[in-house]
Design an enzyme around this catalytic site. Structure first.
Site, PDB file in Angstrom:
ATOM      1  N   TYR A   9      39.667  34.695  46.099  1.00  0.00           N
ATOM      2  CA  TYR A   9      38.823  35.590  46.297  1.00  0.00           C
ATOM      3  C   TYR A   9      39.189  36.794  45.828  1.00  0.00           C
ATOM      4  O   TYR A   9      40.392  37.207  46.081  1.00  0.00           O
ATOM      5  CB  TYR A   9      38.099  35.746  47.760  1.00  0.00           C
ATOM      6  CG  TYR A   9      36.931  36.771  47.910  1.00  0.00           C
ATOM      7  CD1 TYR A   9      35.862  36.751  46.886  1.00  0.00           C
ATOM      8  CD2 TYR A   9      36.818  37.874  48.835  1.00  0.00           C
ATOM      9  CE1 TYR A   9      35.031  37.861  47.055  1.00  0.00           C
ATOM     10  CE2 TYR A   9      35.813  38.564  48.894  1.00  0.00           C
ATOM     11  CZ  TYR A   9      34.555  38.530  47.930  1.00  0.00           C
ATOM     12  OH  TYR A   9      33.825  39.403  48.154  1.00  0.00           O
ATOM     13  N   SER A  54      40.324  51.577  48.217  1.00  0.00           N
ATOM     14  CA  SER A  54      38.949  50.376  48.418  1.00  0.00           C
ATOM     15  C   SER A  54      37.970  50.722  49.359  1.00  0.00           C
ATOM     16  O   SER A  54      38.174  51.425  50.372  1.00  0.00           O
ATOM     17  CB  SER A  54      39.770  49.051  48.621  1.00  0.00           C
ATOM     18  OG  SER A  54      40.721  49.121  47.739  1.00  0.00           O
ATOM     19  N   ARG A  98      41.371  40.973  50.202  1.00  0.00           N
ATOM     20  CA  ARG A  98      42.608  40.949  49.689  1.00  0.00           C
ATOM     21  C   ARG A  98      43.650  40.858  50.942  1.00  0.00           C
ATOM     22  O   ARG A  98      43.232  41.408  52.093  1.00  0.00           O
ATOM     23  CB  ARG A  98      43.061  42.315  49.033  1.00  0.00           C
ATOM     24  CG  ARG A  98      42.591  42.288  47.543  1.00  0.00           C
ATOM     25  CD  ARG A  98      42.749  43.454  46.935  1.00  0.00           C
ATOM     26  NE  ARG A  98      42.309  44.690  47.240  1.00  0.00           N
ATOM     27  CZ  ARG A  98      43.091  45.518  48.214  1.00  0.00           C
ATOM     28  NH1 ARG A  98      44.056  45.327  48.521  1.00  0.00           N
ATOM     29  NH2 ARG A  98      42.146  46.686  48.704  1.00  0.00           N
ATOM     30  N   LYS A 110      43.473  43.499  39.990  1.00  0.00           N
ATOM     31  CA  LYS A 110      44.538  44.417  40.532  1.00  0.00           C
ATOM     32  C   LYS A 110      45.936  43.866  40.287  1.00  0.00           C
ATOM     33  O   LYS A 110      46.763  44.751  40.059  1.00  0.00           O
ATOM     34  CB  LYS A 110      44.197  44.315  42.132  1.00  0.00           C
ATOM     35  CG  LYS A 110      42.958  44.994  42.771  1.00  0.00           C
ATOM     36  CD  LYS A 110      42.839  46.153  42.094  1.00  0.00           C
ATOM     37  CE  LYS A 110      41.431  47.145  42.628  1.00  0.00           C
ATOM     38  NZ  LYS A 110      40.624  46.748  43.321  1.00  0.00           N
TER      39      LYS A 110
HETATM   40  P1  GTP Z   1      36.282  49.012  45.634  1.00  0.00           P
HETATM   41  O1  GTP Z   1      35.620  48.278  44.966  1.00  0.00           O
HETATM   42  O2  GTP Z   1      36.700  48.583  47.139  1.00  0.00           O
HETATM   43  O3  GTP Z   1      37.589  49.656  45.079  1.00  0.00           O
HETATM   44  O4  GTP Z   1      35.456  50.386  46.390  1.00  0.00           O
HETATM   45  P2  GTP Z   1      34.984  51.548  45.920  1.00  0.00           P
HETATM   46  O5  GTP Z   1      35.803  52.654  46.064  1.00  0.00           O
HETATM   47  O6  GTP Z   1      34.170  51.123  44.533  1.00  0.00           O
HETATM   48  O7  GTP Z   1      33.741  51.937  47.036  1.00  0.00           O
HETATM   49  P3  GTP Z   1      32.122  51.874  46.999  1.00  0.00           P
HETATM   50  O8  GTP Z   1      31.548  52.888  45.946  1.00  0.00           O
HETATM   51  O9  GTP Z   1      31.479  50.339  46.821  1.00  0.00           O
HETATM   52  O10 GTP Z   1      31.620  52.090  48.281  1.00  0.00           O
HETATM   53  C1  GTP Z   1      32.024  51.660  49.657  1.00  0.00           C
HETATM   54  C2  GTP Z   1      31.129  52.093  50.771  1.00  0.00           C
HETATM   55  O11 GTP Z   1      31.330  53.410  50.897  1.00  0.00           O
HETATM   56  C3  GTP Z   1      29.776  51.653  50.688  1.00  0.00           C
HETATM   57  O12 GTP Z   1      29.319  51.064  51.849  1.00  0.00           O
HETATM   58  C4  GTP Z   1      28.834  52.911  50.428  1.00  0.00           C
HETATM   59  O13 GTP Z   1      27.659  52.533  51.017  1.00  0.00           O
HETATM   60  C5  GTP Z   1      29.888  53.789  51.072  1.00  0.00           C
HETATM   61  N1  GTP Z   1      29.813  55.270  50.234  1.00  0.00           N
HETATM   62  C6  GTP Z   1      30.149  55.376  48.877  1.00  0.00           C
HETATM   63  N2  GTP Z   1      29.768  56.870  48.591  1.00  0.00           N
HETATM   64  C7  GTP Z   1      29.602  57.302  49.626  1.00  0.00           C
HETATM   65  C8  GTP Z   1      29.481  58.521  50.105  1.00  0.00           C
HETATM   66  O14 GTP Z   1      29.242  59.617  49.171  1.00  0.00           O
HETATM   67  N3  GTP Z   1      29.042  59.110  51.247  1.00  0.00           N
HETATM   68  C9  GTP Z   1      29.075  58.114  52.367  1.00  0.00           C
HETATM   69  N4  GTP Z   1      28.736  58.518  53.624  1.00  0.00           N
HETATM   70  N5  GTP Z   1      29.304  56.804  52.121  1.00  0.00           N
HETATM   71  C10 GTP Z   1      29.741  56.607  50.746  1.00  0.00           C
HETATM   72  C1  SPV Z   2      39.571  46.844  46.185  1.00  0.00           C
HETATM   73  O1  SPV Z   2      39.815  46.078  47.107  1.00  0.00           O
HETATM   74  O2  SPV Z   2      39.950  47.873  45.646  1.00  0.00           O
HETATM   75  C2  SPV Z   2      38.555  46.125  45.237  1.00  0.00           C
HETATM   76  C3  SPV Z   2      38.297  44.778  45.388  1.00  0.00           C
HETATM   77  O3  SPV Z   2      38.203  46.507  44.126  1.00  0.00           O
HETATM   78  S1  SPV Z   2      39.434  43.542  44.806  1.00  0.00           S
HETATM   79  O4  SPV Z   2      39.072  43.127  43.530  1.00  0.00           O
HETATM   80  O5  SPV Z   2      39.256  42.614  45.894  1.00  0.00           O
HETATM   81  O6  SPV Z   2      40.717  44.341  44.976  1.00  0.00           O
HETATM   82 MN    MN Z   3      39.225  48.643  43.893  1.00  0.00          MN
END
Ligand code: GTP
Ligand code: SPV
Ligand code: MN
Length: 598
Positions: A200, A250, A72, A209
């Site tokens: 993307y 994110s 983004r 979003k």
């Molecule tokens: P968006 O889709 O961007 O909104 O992200 P999200 O909040 O769903 O993040 P996601 O769960 O994909 O995690 C992002 C990164 O954080 C990954 O590389 C994970 O491996 C790492 N991660 C997730 N949970 C943990 C945790 O409890 N501890 C640590 N150290 N890393 C974590």
């Molecule tokens: C984020 O960036 O919080 C996402 C991925 O979940 S996007 O759909 O690109 O916003």
């Molecule tokens: Mn998100």
């Protein structure tokens, strides 16, 4: 193709857009299986997508975006309102006239030689009074195929819309995919989104979003509900399932928490985890006085790197079929790989740019060269998730026991604390800070305030958003408790102090005990922190002193933190609601008292 609807406003808008963008063809998508096959074949024939190995990954597709279009672009994302104050100091702003003019110049004629797809979609189950309908016009087949997974779309949505139903106008065009000719614009007054120059993620999948957060937050304010950047998780034990939501910025762990696997040490307790949503929650006050949450999405657009059968086996199982992979590495046998993925790095593969890659390669500055882009993602149907909740499509949603806010902080924020009451919890959410990740363009690691993980997604003045949260608290007869977590605290050597992932259930367990009026806690100036023995750490071998460090609330750190809260609030020039100004004063007072206690 003739328009398959008698909705005259929709037809007029499609015609008007075609006159602006000049596509060669207009194709209305019906959402059928035969249509999916046809679109996939077209995309494969043109090279826009590759089909992955049917044996390894049946029904899966692969895509690379332009190298300058990988996340983004918040600096090119605007709220277009007549007055700047309505966008507030945390949003980019321009007038609607300027927005339509500037983007209109880029859109003009930009679909020549291309097809414009018309995608009627519903955020939330089709027909629920809580769902919102959008129609996306796009010249990207990749975007259309992603929207098929991420939303409920097609004929049934047109039927629901009838001949006069309300919908968000979502116009998307790739134009030249030039970052200098890219704009992501929101017109809340017109219920309209215009996005041009990116293909993307959140820039281009406009239901996500742009609609479900920026436009929806504006609607939610006027209609008395909440649109949030939150996962929704069910925790079942002893025949009772309770639900929590969590807002993390994110790439800070929402998908992972939403799909967690209970740690071995807690096996005896018989927990079962249910995934309702991993990114967005719409919350309303139910007839029973509780807060109820629905996930408006139909799929997961999840971060690939770091996903493996140890960290997130649930996600890994979800993405074995019918999944689109974007900007990951492509192996010789037509499989996919990413950093910290399944198994060792392939000896040779093509990286996310399509260049030959071998382990150990370095970039021009001598830094390790990643095979997958750090913001590479998978798009997978939520229904394929082994832990998907039986309630995930319940139009009423699920009742919420606890709301969790969190950020990625090396220091300062303890593993978990509970707020004293709703307003204090809103304060904890409003002052969330987090280190920048790869999900948005900018300097990695920089700490910024990201209130309620909504900084990039709030469609109006964030001070008014805080006031809306305070107002919601007054209206919820049985409010959820509010907590703050930080899975990312590090020791003096930079190592994470907390194992995270499945072990986060130990923290959630304490929260649910607190909801039941149990769970031992210590009162600190910032809130209730677990008494050290209150967390069940069975089977977990934390190094000596780690738990103390994780639960520490350092007074000097927090005095600086409170200063920084005040600075952040000052950006809103007197618009922060009095209830939060009082919370700041009360925090400072408690910190002063803590000194006196020494
Ligand atoms: P968006 O889709 O961007 O909104 O992200 P999200 O909040 O769903 O993040 P996601 O769960 O994909 O995690 C992002 C990164 O954080 C990954 O590389 C994970 O491996 C790492 N991660 C997730 N949970 C943990 C945790 O409890 N501890 C640590 N150290 N890393 C974590
Ligand atoms: C984020 O960036 O919080 C996402 C991925 O979940 S996007 O759909 O690109 O916003
Ligand atoms: Mn998100």
């Amino acid at each position: 193709m003739n328009a398959p609807t008698s909705h005259s406003k929709l037809n007029a808008w499609v015609d008007e857009t075609a006159r602006l963008c000049r596509p060669d063809r207009i194709v209305w998508l019906d959402g059928s299986e035969s249509e999916r096959k046809r679109l996939e074949e077209e995309a494969v024939a043109s090279g826009e997508l590759l089909r992955l190995n049917e044996k390894l990954l049946p029904g899966c597709l692969y895509h690379r975006t332009a190298a300058n279009d990988v996340a983004r672009t918040e600096h090119l994302t605007y709220i277009c309102t007549p007055k700047k104050i309505d966008a507030g100091p945390t949003n980019n702003w321009m007038t609607p006239e300027e927005g339509y003019r500037r983007a209109g110049e880029i859109f003009a004629g930009s679909m020549r030689g291309r097809t414009m797809y018309v995608i009627p979609f519903s955020m939330g189950v089709v027909g629920s009074p809580f769902s919102k309908i959008g129609v996306q016009l796009t010249d990207s087949l990749y975007v259309a195929l992603n929207m098929r997974i991420m939303t409920r779309m097609g004929r049934r949505v047109l039927d629901q819309l009838g001949s006069g139903g309300a919908f968000t106008k979502c116009l998307h065009g790739k134009a030249e995919l030039d970052v200098n000719r890219r704009l992501i614009l929101h017109f809340p007054q017109d219920n309209t989104i215009w996005s041009v120059g990116s293909g993307y993620g959140g820039n281009a999948l406009l239901g996500k979003k742009c609609l479900a957060l920026r436009i929806a937050s504006h609607l939610a304010r006027t209609e008395g509900w909440l649109a949030e950047h939150m996962l929704i998780l069910g925790i079942e034990r002893g025949g009772r399932t309770r639900y929590v939501t969590a807002a993390f910025p994110s790439a800070c762990g929402k998908t992972n928490l939403a799909m967690l696997i209970p740690p071995a040490g807690l096996k005896g307790k018989g927990y079962k985890i249910w995934t309702v949503g991993d990114d967005i929650a719409w919350l309303r006050i139910g007839p029973d006085g509780q807060l109820w949450a629905v996930n408006p999405e139909n799929g997961f657009f999840g971060v690939a790197p770091g996903t493996n059968s140890k960290s997130n086996p649930t996600a890994l199982a979800t993405i074995q079929r019918n999944t689109i992979f974007t900007n990951v590495a492509l192996t010789a046998e037509g499989g996919v790989w990413w950093e910290n993925g399944e198994g060792p790095a392939p000896k040779e593969c093509l990286d996310w740019r399509g260049q030959p890659w071998r382990p150990g390669m370095k970039d021009a500055e001598g830094k390790p060269l990643a095979a997958a882009h750090p913001n590479s993602r998978f798009t997978a149907p939520a229904a394929q998730c082994p832990s998907i909740s039986p309630e995930w499509e319940n139009p009423q949603g699920v009742p919420i026991s606890a709301v969790i806010f969190g950020g990625r902080r090396e220091r300062v924020a303890p593993l978990v604390y509970e707020s004293f009451d709703w307003n204090h919890g809103v304060y904890a959410g409003a002052t969330v800070a987090s280190e920048r990740t790869a999900a948005q363009v900018g300097k990695l690691g920089e700490v910024r305030r990201d209130p309620m993980a909504m900084l990039p997604f709030c469609g109006y003045n964030m001070a008014d958003y805080f006031a809306h949260w305070i107002e919601m608290g007054r209206r919820i007869p049985k409010p959820p408790r509010i907590f703050h977590v930080n899975w990312f605290r590090r020791d003096a050597h930079g190592k994470f102090l907390w194992p995270g992932f499945g072990d986060n259930l130990r923290v959630v367990e304490w929260m649910l005990e607190r909801c039941d009026g149990r769970g031992a806690a210590r009162k600190t100036p910032i809130g209730w922190v677990p008494a050290p023995e209150a967390l069940d750490l069975t089977g977990l071998d934390l190094p000596a002193g780690a738990l103390e460090q994780l639960l520490a609330v350092d007074r000097l750190d927090w005095e600086k933190e409170a200063e920084s809260h005040e600075q952040f609030f000052s950006r809103f020039e007197g618009r922060i609601p009095p209830a939060l100004v009082e919370q700041l004063a009360a925090l400072k007072q408690r910190l002063r008292q803590a000194v006196a206690a020494y």
